[in-house]
Scaffold this motif. Structure first.
Motif, PDB file in Angstrom:
ATOM      1  N   GLU A  56       8.122  -1.751   0.445  1.00 15.69           N
ATOM      2  CA  GLU A  56       7.679  -0.329   1.098  1.00 15.69           C
ATOM      3  C   GLU A  56       7.732  -0.350   2.699  1.00 15.69           C
ATOM      4  O   GLU A  56       7.348  -1.530   3.031  1.00 15.69           O
ATOM      5  N   ARG A  57       7.944   0.394   3.496  1.00 15.87           N
ATOM      6  CA  ARG A  57       8.016   0.265   4.690  1.00 15.87           C
ATOM      7  C   ARG A  57       6.632   0.404   5.193  1.00 15.87           C
ATOM      8  O   ARG A  57       5.986   1.411   4.816  1.00 15.87           O
ATOM      9  N   SER A  58       6.302  -0.534   6.233  1.00 12.41           N
ATOM     10  CA  SER A  58       4.853  -0.386   6.502  1.00 12.41           C
ATOM     11  C   SER A  58       4.861  -0.087   7.904  1.00 12.41           C
ATOM     12  O   SER A  58       3.594  -0.290   8.593  1.00 12.41           O
ATOM     13  N   GLU A  60       5.046   2.127  11.207  1.00  9.26           N
ATOM     14  CA  GLU A  60       5.293   3.638  11.616  1.00  9.26           C
ATOM     15  C   GLU A  60       6.152   3.859  12.735  1.00  9.26           C
ATOM     16  O   GLU A  60       6.095   2.885  13.695  1.00  9.26           O
TER      17      GLU A  60
END
Length: 78
Positions: A56-58, A60
């Motif tokens: 998952e993209r963490s 920002e």
């Protein structure tokens, strides 16, 4: 003629969304269970991605321009 093309294009696009259950082809079977497992996995279980395969993209995303910090490893080529 134009209406016929539009109708055919709509039918072609609507057919792309048809999904059915996954089953092995005739004459083939699912892979044998791995060492230590009592029963083999189903097709859906074999298609599930592991966490490392699709993390998952963490991070920002930046919303506006910001100056970058100095990177000591960004050296010119020798």
């Amino acid at each position: 003629m134009r209406n016929l093309v539009i109708v055919l294009a709509a039918l072609a696009v609507s057919a792309c969304g048809a999904r059915t259950g996954l089953e092995p082809l005739e004459g083939t079977s699912l892979p044998q269970p791995t060492h230590g497992e009592l029963e083999s996995s189903s097709a859906e279980q074999l298609l599930e991605l592991e966490t490392l395969a699709a993390p998952e993209r963490s991070v920002e995303l930046r919303r506006r321009s910001e100056e970058r910090e100095d990177d000591p490893f960004d050296l010119p080529p020798e």
